[in-house]
Motif scaffolding. Structure first.
Motif, PDB file in Angstrom:
ATOM      1  N   ARG A 147       2.593  -2.384  -1.958  1.00  8.85           N
ATOM      2  CA  ARG A 147       2.481  -2.317  -1.334  1.00  8.85           C
ATOM      3  C   ARG A 147       1.170  -4.304  -0.522  1.00  8.85           C
ATOM      4  NH1 ARG A 147       1.374   3.225  -0.758  1.00  8.85           N
ATOM      5  NH2 ARG A 147       4.125   4.129  -0.239  1.00  8.85           N
ATOM      6  N   PRO A 148       1.274  -4.863   0.144  1.00  9.33           N
ATOM      7  CA  PRO A 148      -0.090  -5.923   0.446  1.00  9.33           C
ATOM      8  C   PRO A 148      -1.588  -5.183   0.414  1.00  9.33           C
ATOM      9  CG  PRO A 148       1.425  -5.564   2.670  1.00  9.33           C
ATOM     10  CD  PRO A 148       2.123  -4.622   2.263  1.00  9.33           C
ATOM     11  N   ASP A 149      -1.790  -4.044   0.630  1.00  8.13           N
ATOM     12  CA  ASP A 149      -2.974  -3.625   0.180  1.00  8.13           C
ATOM     13  C   ASP A 149      -3.360  -2.941  -0.981  1.00  8.13           C
ATOM     14  OD1 ASP A 149      -2.293  -1.529   0.796  1.00  8.13           O
ATOM     15  OD2 ASP A 149      -2.820   0.025   1.865  1.00  8.13           O
ATOM     16  N   GLY A 150      -2.278  -3.394  -2.048  1.00  9.85           N
ATOM     17  CA  GLY A 150      -2.388  -3.154  -2.591  1.00  9.85           C
ATOM     18  C   GLY A 150      -1.856  -1.486  -4.128  1.00  9.85           C
ATOM     19  N   THR A 151      -1.567  -0.580  -2.882  1.00 12.35           N
ATOM     20  CA  THR A 151      -1.164   0.590  -3.107  1.00 12.35           C
ATOM     21  C   THR A 151      -0.122   0.821  -2.991  1.00 12.35           C
ATOM     22  OG1 THR A 151      -0.803   1.207  -0.366  1.00 12.35           O
ATOM     23  CG2 THR A 151      -2.900   1.334  -1.621  1.00 12.35           C
ATOM     24  N   ARG A 152       0.525   1.653  -3.535  1.00 10.82           N
ATOM     25  CA  ARG A 152       2.022   2.293  -4.305  1.00 10.82           C
ATOM     26  C   ARG A 152       2.309   3.559  -4.522  1.00 10.82           C
ATOM     27  NH1 ARG A 152       2.997   3.170  -9.324  1.00 10.82           N
ATOM     28  NH2 ARG A 152       1.864   1.375 -10.997  1.00 10.82           N
ATOM     29  N   PRO A 153       3.334   4.134  -4.393  1.00 11.82           N
ATOM     30  CA  PRO A 153       3.768   5.049  -4.708  1.00 11.82           C
ATOM     31  C   PRO A 153       3.805   5.115  -5.975  1.00 11.82           C
ATOM     32  CG  PRO A 153       5.627   4.340  -2.873  1.00 11.82           C
ATOM     33  CD  PRO A 153       4.484   3.214  -3.244  1.00 11.82           C
TER      34      PRO A 153
END
Ligand code: C5P
Length: 232
Positions: free
Chosen positions: A104-110
């Motif tokens: 994601r744009p904020d660097g997080t991901r599943p």
């Protein structure tokens, strides 16, 4: 990373899955949504289960050209699932593209995990149909190494392979293991099974449990028994 029990919600309608989840008053188990339920109900089923407060492993096993997988993973990431998967056979480049799409744009991901060789594929069909001549355990370990190289978080594997995967790829590389049965329960169509306690002992990080919970007379008690044995 937390050890957890993931319930395989292998139902064919929203009505059935909600009737099942409604039994868990006050508890929010981690659930796996597979192709059957997803194709029957579409992405809305993911949003609704997520809204109820469950963590979701979306088991759609993507395998396509890198660009298609990347774009599809971006869509799944926006559904806010906690874990999803793909086939390692799609190549390291496809897996890298998947990570890009999922982030994601904020660097997080599943979390992203790979299927190595399906347990329904045996040595003979792998050699004859896929023209892969190496031995199955080597193929599984090689695919796990490729998944690690691509930056994935782990693999789906038999509980019997979890220890070897950790030896090869490190103990932080997650193993998600189906094929779990209670010592006094039905094996059904699974061939190589382990109890939740054994899966814990050999170092599985997540166990995926379907029918021992979904088909139990008391699913909540069966889930709690799994958690007690596996998480402790
Ligand atoms: O009902 P049961 O506990 O056998 O369900 C296991 C779940 O894990 C099912 O959703 C099945 O599709 C999945 N699975 C498996 N073996 C694999 C990969 C996935 O049983 N190798």
């Amino acid at each position: 990373m937390g050890k957890d029990v993931i319930i395989a919600c292998d139902f064919d309608s929203a009505e059935k899955v909600f009737a099942f989840l409604d039994k868990f008053t006050g508890k929010k188990p981690f659930v796996k949504i597979g192709m059957e339920l997803y194709y029957a109900e579409g992405p809305q089923i993911v949003r609704e289960i997520k809204k109820r407060g469950h963590k979701i492993f979306l088991d759609l096993k993507l395998h396509d050209i890198p660009n298609t997988v990347k774009k599809s993973m971006a869509v799944l990431s926006r559904l806010d699932v906690d874990m999803t998967n793909l086939h390692a056979a799609g190549t390291v480049r496809m897996m890298e593209a998947a990570i890009e799409g999922l982030t994601r744009p904020d660097g997080t991901r599943p979390m992203l995990i790979a299927v190595t060789q399906l347990t329904s594929t045996d040595q003979e069909s792998m050699e004859n149909d896929l023209l892969i001549k190496e031995q199955m355990p080597e193929v599984v370990m090689h695919y796990a190494s490729c998944a690690k190289k691509a930056g994935l978080d782990g693999v789906v594997c038999s509980p019997l392979e979890a220890e070897k995967v950790h030896d090869r790829c490190g103990k932080d590389f997650v193993t998600v293991t189906p094929g779990v049965r209670f010592a006094d329960g039905d094996i059904g169509d699974q061939k190589r099974v382990m109890t939740p306690a054994e899966a814990k002992r050999i170092g599985s990080d997540y166990i995926v449990v379907g029918r021992p919970i979904t088909a139990a007379a008391d699913p909540v008690a069966a889930y709690e028994r799994c958690v007690a044995e596996f998480v402790g």
